[in-house]
Design a protein around this motif. Sequence first.
Motif: not given
Length: 544
Positions: A71-77, A87-91, A98-102
């Motif tokens: 549920h946390l996506l970090f984009e490679n910059q 180097w990574f940004e939380n997008v 934001e409602t992803a789970s598991g």
Amino acid sequence: MKKYSPAAIFAALMFIFACMAGNYSRSENETHLPEMADATKDAGLENIGGTFFAWGDYNNDGWQDLLVDGHLLFENQLGMNKPIKFWFENVTNDRGLETASGNAVWGDYNNDGWLDLATCSGQLWKNEKGRFTEVSKDAEFKMNKNICSIAWGDYDNDGYPDLYAAPSEGDGNFHQLFHNKGNGKFEDVSAKYGIDKIALYGRSVIWCDYDNDGRQDIYIGNYRLKPNMLWHNNKDNAFTNVAEIAGTAGDNDPQRYKDTAISEAQGKDAKFGPQYGHTIGCAWADFNNDGFFDIWVSNLVHKYVGPTQNSYDIRGYVCDDSKIYINQGGPDFKFMDIRDKSGVARLPIGGRGVYAGDELWCNAVCADFDNDTFVDVCVTQIYNLDYAKTKIFRNKGNLTFEDVAPELGIQFIDTYGAAWADFNRDGYMDIIVGGRDKVDAPQVAHLLKNEGNNMNWIEFQLEGTASNRAGIGAKIELKAGGKKQVRQVEGGTGSHAQQNSLTVHFGLGNLEKVDEVTVYWPGGQAQKLGPQTINQIVKAKEKK
């Protein structure tokens, strides 16, 4: 004639015997151990926590992005032509997750060229050119509750990735197989293939065509002293569990050990032995470069036998050890456990004075991190104990392994999490590892950047046409300098739905060219790519 001392003669004989046993297949100077530098701060990943990790290029910019705990996506910059802070940004919120789970795995279920997400909570997230929409209801994607691990693979070779889901324990929790119908919808075909009555606690799901018959098979690592399963994919796309026949179910030998104390107390022999294992993480890899995929099985293994405060503990007898199963090839494709010959020592079984801790292995993720042509294994351990440290088993090239984690400074404890990717595209495999720095410290992510060792490499990014677009299940066979290597595009690996990069990496050692590359696509096509220059990322599209 020059005379030699008895000590010199003895040393020479020992060297010869060691060579005959295969212990000196690589000279000390042939491959240097690379440094793994802690890049967590520079990456912007400090104090984010994280237990489960999946790498995938969600925005098609050619750089690997990171999903943490589903549920946390970090984009490679790193590929952006602009100044960056980290180097990574939380997008996560910007991309609709934001409602992803598991915990989750990447796969392009609709073959539109954008990686989608399936989660263990039953969500299906459609990637619409970099932004995600939850579509499980429209896709008729109805997952059971309490799913523990999932992975993608195309079992019927129709060009669309299917999904296997394994549950945690509990009444009514059954395994599931979802057939991708190719029209944006899924069908639960578990009953059709006899999977719907399997209630084992499956903590690892890994796909691979282990017998090279063109159909992807599925290995399931089960917990709670239950046999592991090897679902062989038959010609009619039905499945048969061949784990016992193939030798990959685990050990079931309840008469192996005699307990003296209980025998004396009862006046008769009291015998115990392993009753399968507590498997948590598994991985496919060709450890001996013979062209056949082997299986690393990580078990949580209790080792204590003796009195406790209120009882007498016999768990040290009944827990099966972790395995290193080597595929013996055709025509039978049976596996042999080489643990006893692998250099990976077993912990002793016994009471006080003998007991030296439990084998708390819980993950297994594979990559050739030192680029010496042999696949290595990262094994994490669980529990908040000072000895439950992550291990990096370096493959010495003769089916023996050495733990180099202490030398690399990797001493994290208490985590399931680990996954490999070349996130900075320099040809050396980096790793994200969870865990604590010490007992009672917080569980956090650690991004370790591989500083390299001047060994050569090549990587492949595949795009299917007749096969699924992400190429999941495709095998790449590489020949160079008289050596052969084989890798595959994984739709999930290790424990609890984790995922290495879909970009396929080969270490080449000192080899200066690649003689031949063949891609075996899940649809059945064997595509020759021809000779390749080294130290590059090759993009290969399936011929129509």
